[in-house]
Design a protein around this motif. Structure first.
Motif, PDB file in Angstrom:
ATOM      1  N   PRO A 150       3.486  -1.518  -3.148  1.00 18.41           N
ATOM      2  CA  PRO A 150       2.478   0.170  -3.625  1.00 18.41           C
ATOM      3  C   PRO A 150       1.063   0.079  -3.923  1.00 18.41           C
ATOM      4  O   PRO A 150       0.568  -1.094  -4.471  1.00 18.41           O
ATOM      5  N   GLN A 170       2.325  -2.984   2.575  1.00 16.95           N
ATOM      6  CA  GLN A 170       3.755  -2.301   2.385  1.00 16.95           C
ATOM      7  C   GLN A 170       3.926  -2.196   0.551  1.00 16.95           C
ATOM      8  O   GLN A 170       4.685  -1.574   0.468  1.00 16.95           O
ATOM      9  N   TYR A 204      -0.694  -2.781  -6.755  1.00 17.50           N
ATOM     10  CA  TYR A 204       0.330  -4.019  -7.070  1.00 17.50           C
ATOM     11  C   TYR A 204      -0.789  -5.104  -7.161  1.00 17.50           C
ATOM     12  O   TYR A 204      -1.545  -5.633  -6.703  1.00 17.50           O
TER      13      TYR A 204
END
Length: 123
Positions: free
Chosen positions: A73, A71, A76
């Motif tokens: 972004p 989860q 990342y």
């Protein structure tokens, strides 16, 4: 083990900091911090797992409440790996006066510091 552990954490979307064992001092510090002699070591809060096992690492992360799927972004990236013992930053060149600054005379001392104008007054 280490590559598999890193890949698993990335696949699952777990933000992590990676510590590299690069010296004998790093080995000693790792043993003090984890009590483990095998690598990799996954430490989540006060719990840890020495050696990589996907089911063991998954159970540890599940117990800590991490999501089962990524989860994070898009784009990342985990911070770069560092040694177990943080390296001391090199001495900065700013600490040494520049040649042109060394030639300047020091400012004259103020006769009375309280008489100087300013917006801040210490208590």
């Amino acid at each position: 083990g280490c590559d598999q552990g890193r890949a698993y954490l990335n696949k699952r979307g777990i933000p992590f900091s990676e510590k590299l064992v690069k010296s004998n001092q790093d080995i000693d510090e790792m043993k003090k911090l984890t009590g483990a002699t095998a690598i990799p070591v996954l430490k989540v809060g006060s719990n840890q797992q020495a050696g990589f096992g996907e089911s063991e690492w998954g159970a540890l992360l599940d117990t800590a409440g991490y999501p089962a799927s990524n989860q994070l972004p898009p784009g990342y990236k985990a911070p770069p790996a560092t040694g177990v013992i943080p390296e001391k930053p090199p001495a900065t060149a700013a600490a040494k006066p520049k040649p042109e600054e060394a030639a300047l005379p020091p400012p004259p001392p103020a006769a009375d510091a309280a008489a100087r104008p300013g917006w801040f007054k210490g208590f």
